[in-house]
Motif scaffolding. Structure first.
Motif, PDB file in Angstrom:
ATOM      1  N   ASP A   3     -23.986  34.637 -36.924  1.00  0.00           N
ATOM      2  CA  ASP A   3     -24.730  35.231 -38.032  1.00  0.00           C
ATOM      3  C   ASP A   3     -26.154  35.574 -37.607  1.00  0.00           C
ATOM      4  N   ILE A   4     -26.771  34.717 -36.795  1.00  0.00           N
ATOM      5  CA  ILE A   4     -28.141  34.960 -36.324  1.00  0.00           C
ATOM      6  C   ILE A   4     -28.163  36.183 -35.422  1.00  0.00           C
ATOM      7  N   LEU A   5     -27.220  36.271 -34.520  1.00  0.00           N
ATOM      8  CA  LEU A   5     -27.155  37.426 -33.629  1.00  0.00           C
ATOM      9  C   LEU A   5     -26.874  38.712 -34.404  1.00  0.00           C
ATOM     10  N   ALA A   6     -26.047  38.635 -35.419  1.00  0.00           N
ATOM     11  CA  ALA A   6     -25.760  39.816 -36.239  1.00  0.00           C
ATOM     12  C   ALA A   6     -27.026  40.238 -36.994  1.00  0.00           C
ATOM     13  N   GLY A   7     -27.766  39.272 -37.489  1.00  0.00           N
ATOM     14  CA  GLY A   7     -29.012  39.589 -38.183  1.00  0.00           C
ATOM     15  C   GLY A   7     -30.030  40.212 -37.251  1.00  0.00           C
ATOM     16  N   PRO A  13     -32.887  47.867 -34.378  1.00  0.00           N
ATOM     17  CA  PRO A  13     -33.239  49.293 -34.436  1.00  0.00           C
ATOM     18  C   PRO A  13     -34.512  49.542 -35.236  1.00  0.00           C
ATOM     19  N   THR A  14     -34.687  48.831 -36.333  1.00  0.00           N
ATOM     20  CA  THR A  14     -35.881  49.005 -37.150  1.00  0.00           C
ATOM     21  C   THR A  14     -37.129  48.592 -36.379  1.00  0.00           C
TER      22      THR A  14
END
Length: 65
Positions: A3-7, A13-14
């Protein structure tokens, strides 16, 4: 952990676009600052030449004792 890596993957990109935008703006503003400084220097030199040219005929016509 996934979940941390996905976040982080979603924010990457932002953050990268923000950094590129900041870098571009920094370079533009720095170039503008240097261009204004150079223009002011040239303008001061031209004004000094104009004042010298206006004073030269007056000094040449002044009577000598």
């Amino acid at each position: 952990m996934d979940d941390i890596l996905a976040g982080l993957g979603a924010l990457a990109p932002t953050v990268l676009v923000g950094l590129v935008f900041w870098l571009v703006m920094f370079v533009i503003l720095r170039a503008d600052k240097h261009e204004r400084r150079a223009f002011s220097k040239i303008e001061a030199e031209e004004r000094a030449k104009l004042v010298a040219a206006q004073d030269a005929p007056a000094a040449a016509q002044a009577p000598r004792s």
